[in-house]
Design an enzyme around this catalytic site. Structure first.
Site, mmCIF file in Angstrom:
data_model
loop_
_atom_site.group_PDB
_atom_site.id
_atom_site.type_symbol
_atom_site.label_atom_id
_atom_site.label_comp_id
_atom_site.label_asym_id
_atom_site.label_seq_id
_atom_site.Cartn_x
_atom_site.Cartn_y
_atom_site.Cartn_z
ATOM 1 N N TYR A 108 60.138 30.460 4.953
ATOM 2 C CA TYR A 108 59.099 30.819 3.538
ATOM 3 C C TYR A 108 57.993 31.488 4.414
ATOM 4 O O TYR A 108 57.015 31.064 4.133
ATOM 5 C CB TYR A 108 59.210 29.643 2.887
ATOM 6 C CG TYR A 108 60.081 28.880 3.017
ATOM 7 C CD1 TYR A 108 61.175 28.982 2.030
ATOM 8 C CD2 TYR A 108 60.561 27.405 3.133
ATOM 9 C CE1 TYR A 108 62.043 28.194 1.578
ATOM 10 C CE2 TYR A 108 61.115 27.173 3.047
ATOM 11 C CZ TYR A 108 62.511 27.233 2.213
ATOM 12 O OH TYR A 108 64.168 26.065 1.571
ATOM 13 N N ASP A 146 67.244 37.919 6.076
ATOM 14 C CA ASP A 146 67.290 36.904 6.215
ATOM 15 C C ASP A 146 67.870 36.338 5.749
ATOM 16 O O ASP A 146 68.751 36.620 4.781
ATOM 17 C CB ASP A 146 65.782 36.745 5.244
ATOM 18 C CG ASP A 146 64.129 36.634 6.668
ATOM 19 O OD1 ASP A 146 64.750 37.893 7.116
ATOM 20 O OD2 ASP A 146 63.938 36.265 6.121
ATOM 21 N N ASP A 147 68.446 34.975 6.448
ATOM 22 C CA ASP A 147 69.308 33.724 5.764
ATOM 23 C C ASP A 147 70.497 34.779 6.219
ATOM 24 O O ASP A 147 71.698 33.254 5.367
ATOM 25 C CB ASP A 147 69.112 33.710 4.418
ATOM 26 C CG ASP A 147 67.575 33.107 3.616
ATOM 27 O OD1 ASP A 147 66.819 33.356 4.839
ATOM 28 O OD2 ASP A 147 67.788 33.169 2.411
ATOM 29 N N HIS A 191 67.433 26.038 7.288
ATOM 30 C CA HIS A 191 65.897 26.746 6.963
ATOM 31 C C HIS A 191 65.042 25.682 6.387
ATOM 32 O O HIS A 191 64.697 25.659 4.863
ATOM 33 C CB HIS A 191 66.860 27.613 5.350
ATOM 34 C CG HIS A 191 65.608 28.533 4.776
ATOM 35 N ND1 HIS A 191 64.790 28.587 3.691
ATOM 36 C CD2 HIS A 191 66.009 29.905 5.022
ATOM 37 C CE1 HIS A 191 64.525 29.870 3.750
ATOM 38 N NE2 HIS A 191 65.225 30.137 4.328
ATOM 39 N N HIS A 245 65.913 32.380 12.376
ATOM 40 C CA HIS A 245 65.667 32.217 10.865
ATOM 41 C C HIS A 245 65.611 30.516 10.973
ATOM 42 O O HIS A 245 65.929 29.991 9.857
ATOM 43 C CB HIS A 245 66.261 33.095 10.150
ATOM 44 C CG HIS A 245 65.420 33.257 8.472
ATOM 45 N ND1 HIS A 245 64.019 33.142 8.440
ATOM 46 C CD2 HIS A 245 65.956 32.445 7.527
ATOM 47 C CE1 HIS A 245 63.888 32.315 7.473
ATOM 48 N NE2 HIS A 245 64.475 33.123 6.755
ATOM 49 N N HIS A 259 67.149 40.302 2.080
ATOM 50 C CA HIS A 259 68.375 39.498 2.204
ATOM 51 C C HIS A 259 69.057 39.795 1.916
ATOM 52 O O HIS A 259 70.072 39.806 0.604
ATOM 53 C CB HIS A 259 67.353 37.669 1.359
ATOM 54 C CG HIS A 259 66.425 37.304 1.705
ATOM 55 N ND1 HIS A 259 65.421 37.535 0.708
ATOM 56 C CD2 HIS A 259 66.040 36.244 1.958
ATOM 57 C CE1 HIS A 259 64.706 37.049 1.336
ATOM 58 N NE2 HIS A 259 64.577 36.219 2.209
#
Ligand SMILES: [Zn+2]
Length: 294
Positions: free
Chosen positions: A175, A83-84, A138, A134, A229
């Site tokens: 989250y 992720d991210d 965020h 995603h 991540h």
């Protein structure tokens, strides 16, 4: 660029931990079996609807599930998810590692990072990895207006399509935070499945590569969706030995969409109906299996 994720992740986890502490025992991992059942496909091969959406009569016809923490599969298949990103430096390193191990992974990318490094996302897609949404920046989707969420998702969808030529089909809410209502309209409008996870090494807390690896090895089972991540150096450092050990245990790596396509029926235990209903009711609506790291 990634700092806000770290800060927000910490804040979200603190509040979530407090929420967990307030829950009755068993505190270990009550949500995982429930979600595994929740996403189980029926004999015809189409997944179950979430139980709260089903009619009250027994053995109702099932609609497809739209939320997955893990998938019930017959083989040792797992999905590694990152992720991210993309990160300008770390994601290419990870792609090199994945290529060396012949592993296909799923990247839940942040739209504004895709806009900044579309070439990295294009490379990941070209090398067989799945690119999924995603959100754009965020945020906590559960606390946003429908219009704002729609904008977050549409901009990200556009950026991914521009970089790879293909729109995503999966969303991981930041989250793991999303309302039931949002899941439904997002699925109807964008066609996304909502992907959470059942293995969380809490790598965003930067506990060191050995801890990240050991947590993943301890928790991963057939059908697991492993959260990590690709914006933290320790996570990337952990991956060579993590991949080696998972391979040594016999696991085979597929993308999340491939894992969902492999879903097999769960043989219901006696009184499964009551168990399922009870289990689903205790799942916090916006909470993933273990923590809101995502
Ligand atoms: Zn995230």
């Amino acid at each position: 660029m990634p700092n806000y994720c770290l800060v927000l992740g910490c804040a979200a986890t603190l509040s979530f931990t407090a929420g967990l502490a307030a829950q009755p025992a068993p505190a270990a991992k009550p949500a995982i079996p429930a979600h595994s059942i929740e996403v189980a496909p029926n004999a015809a091969g189409s997944p179950h609807v979430e139980k709260e959406a089903a009619p009250k009569t027994p053995a109702p016809p099932k609609e497809p599930a739209i939320t997955f923490n893990s998938v019930h599969v017959d083989g040792p298949y797992i999905a590694m998810t990152f992720d991210d990103g993309p990160s300008a430096t770390l994601t290419p390193k990870l792609l090199d590692l994945l290529a060396a191990h012949h592993i296909k992974a799923t990247f839940f990318v942040i739209g504004e990072n895709v806009a900044e490094h579309p070439e990295i996302v294009a490379r990941a897609a070209r090398e067989g990895h799945e690119i999924a949404s995603h959100s754009w920046s965020h945020p906590n989707l559960a606390k946003m207006s429908q219009e704002s969420v729609r904008s977050q998702l549409q901009r990200t969808d556009d950026a991914i399509k521009s970089a790879t030529g293909k729109s995503p089909t999966l969303l991981r809410p930041p989250y793991g935070s999303i309302t039931e209502r949002e899941k439904r309209w997002i699925h109807d409008e964008f066609g996304y499945d909502i992907i959470l996870w059942d293995v969380d090494p809490l790598d965003w807390k930067r506990p060191g590569p050995a801890v990240v690896r050991n947590r993943i090895l301890k928790e991963t089972r057939s059908g697991s969706i492993v959260l990590s991540h690709d914006i933290h150096p320790g996570t990337i450092e952990a991956m060579p030995s993590t991949f080696d050990e998972l391979e040594a245990k016999g696991f085979k790596f597929v993308t999340v969409s491939e894992l969902i396509d492999m879903a097999t029926p769960v043989t219901p235990p006696p009184k499964a109906q009551a168990v399922e209903k009870t289990a689903v009711k205790v799942v916090p609506p916006a909470a993933p299996a273990s923590s809101p790291s995502g």
